[in-house]
Design an enzyme around this catalytic site. Structure first.
Site, PDB file in Angstrom:
ATOM      1  N   SER A  73       0.320  -1.114   0.069  1.00 47.13           N
ATOM      2  CA  SER A  73      -0.224  -0.083  -0.397  1.00 47.13           C
ATOM      3  C   SER A  73       0.762   1.167  -0.144  1.00 47.13           C
ATOM      4  O   SER A  73       0.533   2.357  -0.240  1.00 47.13           O
ATOM      5  CB  SER A  73      -0.835   0.135   1.608  1.00 47.13           C
ATOM      6  OG  SER A  73      -2.394  -0.720   0.656  1.00 47.13           O
ATOM      7  N   LYS A 133       1.104   3.248  -2.696  1.00 43.31           N
ATOM      8  CA  LYS A 133      -0.616   4.070  -3.131  1.00 43.31           C
ATOM      9  C   LYS A 133      -0.277   5.838  -2.878  1.00 43.31           C
ATOM     10  O   LYS A 133      -0.400   6.272  -3.799  1.00 43.31           O
ATOM     11  CB  LYS A 133      -1.956   3.967  -1.980  1.00 43.31           C
ATOM     12  CG  LYS A 133      -1.845   2.687  -2.821  1.00 43.31           C
ATOM     13  CD  LYS A 133      -3.399   1.890  -1.465  1.00 43.31           C
ATOM     14  CE  LYS A 133      -3.046   0.770  -1.526  1.00 43.31           C
ATOM     15  NZ  LYS A 133      -4.016   0.146  -0.121  1.00 43.31           N
ATOM     16  N   TYR A 177      -2.274  -2.349 -10.532  1.00 48.95           N
ATOM     17  CA  TYR A 177      -2.561  -2.265  -9.504  1.00 48.95           C
ATOM     18  C   TYR A 177      -1.240  -3.547  -8.806  1.00 48.95           C
ATOM     19  O   TYR A 177      -0.767  -3.115  -7.360  1.00 48.95           O
ATOM     20  CB  TYR A 177      -3.783  -2.306  -8.941  1.00 48.95           C
ATOM     21  CG  TYR A 177      -3.797  -1.918  -7.434  1.00 48.95           C
ATOM     22  CD1 TYR A 177      -3.058  -1.101  -6.834  1.00 48.95           C
ATOM     23  CD2 TYR A 177      -3.806  -3.083  -6.528  1.00 48.95           C
ATOM     24  CE1 TYR A 177      -3.922  -0.875  -5.263  1.00 48.95           C
ATOM     25  CE2 TYR A 177      -4.579  -3.379  -5.400  1.00 48.95           C
ATOM     26  CZ  TYR A 177      -4.144  -1.893  -4.343  1.00 48.95           C
ATOM     27  OH  TYR A 177      -3.851  -2.551  -2.731  1.00 48.95           O
ATOM     28  N   TYR A 199      -4.314   3.460   7.433  1.00 47.53           N
ATOM     29  CA  TYR A 199      -5.047   1.834   6.984  1.00 47.53           C
ATOM     30  C   TYR A 199      -6.366   3.563   8.324  1.00 47.53           C
ATOM     31  O   TYR A 199      -6.126   4.609   8.635  1.00 47.53           O
ATOM     32  CB  TYR A 199      -5.385   1.361   7.979  1.00 47.53           C
ATOM     33  CG  TYR A 199      -4.424   0.864   7.114  1.00 47.53           C
ATOM     34  CD1 TYR A 199      -4.245   0.452   5.428  1.00 47.53           C
ATOM     35  CD2 TYR A 199      -2.990   0.109   7.911  1.00 47.53           C
ATOM     36  CE1 TYR A 199      -3.815  -0.216   4.875  1.00 47.53           C
ATOM     37  CE2 TYR A 199      -2.128  -0.873   6.669  1.00 47.53           C
ATOM     38  CZ  TYR A 199      -2.205  -0.726   5.407  1.00 47.53           C
ATOM     39  OH  TYR A 199      -1.313  -1.515   4.342  1.00 47.53           O
ATOM     40  N   VAL A 258       1.204  -3.575   4.294  1.00 52.77           N
ATOM     41  CA  VAL A 258       1.047  -5.055   4.829  1.00 52.77           C
ATOM     42  C   VAL A 258       2.396  -5.778   4.763  1.00 52.77           C
ATOM     43  O   VAL A 258       2.864  -6.277   5.079  1.00 52.77           O
ATOM     44  CB  VAL A 258      -0.173  -5.693   4.157  1.00 52.77           C
ATOM     45  CG1 VAL A 258      -1.551  -4.897   4.688  1.00 52.77           C
ATOM     46  CG2 VAL A 258      -0.399  -6.528   2.711  1.00 52.77           C
TER      47      VAL A 258
HETATM   48  N1  GLU Z   1      -2.002  -5.060  -2.576  1.00 53.84           N
HETATM   49  C1  GLU Z   1      -2.022  -4.919  -1.195  1.00 53.84           C
HETATM   50  C2  GLU Z   1      -4.141  -5.171  -1.367  1.00 53.84           C
HETATM   51  O1  GLU Z   1      -4.456  -4.405  -1.823  1.00 53.84           O
HETATM   52  C3  GLU Z   1      -1.916  -4.216  -0.360  1.00 53.84           C
HETATM   53  C4  GLU Z   1      -2.325  -4.050   1.213  1.00 53.84           C
HETATM   54  C5  GLU Z   1      -1.891  -2.721   2.253  1.00 53.84           C
HETATM   55  O2  GLU Z   1      -0.714  -3.190   1.552  1.00 53.84           O
HETATM   56  O3  GLU Z   1      -2.779  -2.126   2.191  1.00 53.84           O
HETATM   57  O4  GLU Z   1      -4.862  -6.166  -0.692  1.00 53.84           O
END
Ligand code: GLU
Length: 614
Positions: A66, A69, A191, A243, A261
């Protein structure tokens, strides 16, 4: 507060302290992620000066997940513009888990770019038609932040592609609302790959440092993100980056951050550094357990919360205020001009500033100047000791200059060459206008000389073309009788120099005293091949090189003609050896005048010191 002399030592201790923190679990909803070593633990911090600190497994590769992002959101903003992106997603914290289906009722806009829904849309918005093109754009974009090409962990990518049903569902839902256009599988695939990009804590800290450094990688000097977009990206990191623990995070740690994560966290203290921690043991919200512990400890130990007011700018930045009657430039002028400046110099106000010009300190300058300029024609603003001008400070100062110009006052700014953005802003604001502020003077002394010249000119006194035609006009010749003047004239040899020519050089033996008949010269110290420091300057009517009256001296500075110059050179030895008995008297008189002139200069220097230290 920390008690350590070395920051490296501090980081090592932090690592040791939190390595014992067990608990938490490696993410396993992407099967391949569950295979990582749970106790990997690394910290890295990169300052905006490009200094890198590392401790533990700071070079261990892990998947960015994430954290990508935030950076991809920056690329979407860059590629499509803020408005287009805003039409497809909001920037409101959702308070829900990262994989929630949190879409705005009615429009279907994801709540923000840090939850999966928003992130998939951001990926769809980066330049590129096919999934591979977008991925290439993302890898190129990240390379600007890290200074190296990052690779993809194929196993993690495949594992998520094959099991990421929830993300697939989200993508199709977004397609249903037309937030995603075309085949939703294409941005979804980009993604998944983007999340499987491998980084180290060192990479992440450098990426954070680039954001801290207004978008520029502090090691490679490559711009990773346009400056206006940096606060946009940091805003969503600050409000949505951790989060559904984002509110608590900003409350406790106080730095924009993003976690993933894969076990990484990157935190940014704007203007200071990027900090990254890697430790894949996650808490129930999905944040690295040790990562939070490290960031919280560091923020507390050093008082690093971004909303903490670490310095106030209410103390005055005004170092000295005086008029051109009280302090003269270092140019020694003829007596009449000097008298006139003493009488009329109050028409120019000089303000010397020091420190940082931010909103409040610039406000102090602005109100002080506005109040003091009523009966004056000129303002000289000295920025040579100003260390920084931020945007609000610069805007306020520019507005002040505009107001002064509106009232017909002349403005000279010294030292603006050190403040590029401010200088550009002033140039733009005054483009094409009459009498814009003069910005060219790099040193304060020349700025003051310029204003003195204007004051003299407005009284009809000769300035650049001033001649000390007659010897008796020279202060060194005060009280000489006609026969002494005639004897002196006999001993003088005329010499001419072009503007820019050197009259004498530091270290030369001092064998001539010069009477300045026409033009101006400067005495400067050469600091290095590009810079010199002007010690003083002489206008027609002055004498320089007087150390030649005394034996065995060497020149202690360079003397350079500022304009075309006419000199009369006296060889003091020829005077000393002259057979005429009157020569002795002449020599004594010249030395007595010299002593008197030097006393006058000393007196003037003392009264200037008084003004500058009041
Ligand atoms: N590729 C993970 C997902 O979309 C990233 C989640 C994350 O790092 O929060 O579930």
């Amino acid at each position: 507060m920390v008690k350590t002399t070395s920051f490296q030592h501090y980081l090592d201790q932090l690592l040791e302290r939190f390595a014992s923190l067990q608990g938490g679990a490696v993410a396993n909803y992407i099967p391949e992620l569950s295979t990582v070593e749970p106790d990997g633990f690394g910290i890295a911090l990169v300052t905006v000066d490009g200094h890198v600190y590392q401790a533990g497994d700071s070079r261990t590769a892990f998947t960015i997940q994430s954290i990508s992002k935030a950076f991809v959101y920056g690329m979407a903003l860059e590629d499509r513009g803020v408005e287009t992106v805003a039409a497809r997603m909001d920037v409101e914290p959702s308070g829900e888990a990262f994989n929630s289906i949190s879409l705005e009722p009615g429009t279907g806009r994801p709540r923000n770019p840090m939850i999966n829904a928003g992130a998939i849309v951001a990926t769809s918005l980066v330049k590129g038609e096919a999934a591979e093109d977008r991925l290439e754009r993302i890898l190129d974009g990240l390379e600007r932040y890290t200074g190296r090409r990052l690779g993809i962990n194929e196993a993690v990518y495949r594992s998520e592609r094959d099991t990421g049903h929830r993300n697939r569902a989200i993508a199709h839902l977004l397609r249903n609302y037309d937030i995603l256009q075309g085949d939703p599988e294409s941005p979804l695939d980009a993604y998944f790959r983007q999340c499987a990009i491998e980084v180290t804590a060192r990479d992440l800290a450098l990426m954070g440092a680039a954001l801290a450094n207004d978008g520029v990688n502090p090691i490679t000097a490559v711009r990773a993100l346009p400056s206006p977009l940096v606060p946009r990206v940091l805003s969503v990191m600050a409000t949505c980056g951790m989060y559904d623990w984002s509110g608590n995070w900003i409350f406790e740690v106080g730095m924009p951050a993003k976690s993933g994560v894969g076990g990484g966290i990157v935190a940014v203290l704007p203007g200071q550094f990027g900090l990254a921690v890697y430790s894949p043991r996650l808490d129930p919200k999905g944040n690295s357990l040790r990562g939070i512990a490290v960031c919280r400890a560091m923020s507390r130990d050093f008082g690093m919360h971004m909303l903490r007011v670490s310095r106030t700018t209410t103390h005055s930045v005004i170092r000295a205020t005086y008029t051109a009657a009280e302090v003269h430039s270092n140019l020694l002028r003829d007596e009449r001009s000097t008298r006139h400046l003493r009488a009329e110099g109050h028409r120019a106000l000089v303000i010397e500033l020091t420190g940082e010009l931010m909103f409040v300190s610039a406000e102090i300058v602005s109100s002080t100047v506005a109040a003091a300029m009523k009966d004056r024609d000129w303002l000289v603003l000295d920025l040579t000791r100003v260390t920084a001008i931020d945007q609000p400070g610069g805007s306020l100062l520019t507005a002040l200059l505009e107001e002064l110009q509106g009232h017909g006052k002349g403005v000279v700014v010294a030292g603006s060459d050190r403040h590029f953005a401010f200088r550009q802003a002033v140039r733009t604001r005054f483009h094409g206008q009459e009498r814009p502020p003069r910005l060219d003077d790099t040193d304060m002394d020349r700025a003051l000389e310029f204003v003195e010249d204007r004051i003299l000119e407005s009284a009809g006194l000769p300035v650049q073309d001033f001649h000390a035609e007659r010897l008796e006009d020279q202060p060194l010749c005060r009280g000489l009788d006609p026969s002494e003047l005639a004897l002196l004239a006999e001993l003088l040899t005329p010499r001419k120099f072009q503007a820019g020519e050197r009259v004498c050089r530091e270290g030369d033996s001092a064998d001539r005293v010069y009477f300045l008949k026409k033009g101006r010269v400067s005495a400067s110290l050469r600091l290095d091949s590009k810079h010199d420091h002007r010690l003083g300057a002489y206008a027609a009517g002055w004498v320089f090189g007087e150390s030649a009256f005394f034996e065995g001296h060497r020149r202690t500075a360079d003397i350079v003609a500022d304009t075309a110059v006419e000199l009369l050179a006296l060889d003091p030895e020829a005077l000393a050896r002259h057979p005429d008995a009157a020569a002795r008297g002449l020599r004594c008189r010249l030395l007595a005048n010299l002593a008197e002139l030097n006393f006058e200069r000393l007196g003037r220097a003392n009264s200037e010191i008084r003004v500058l230290t009041r």
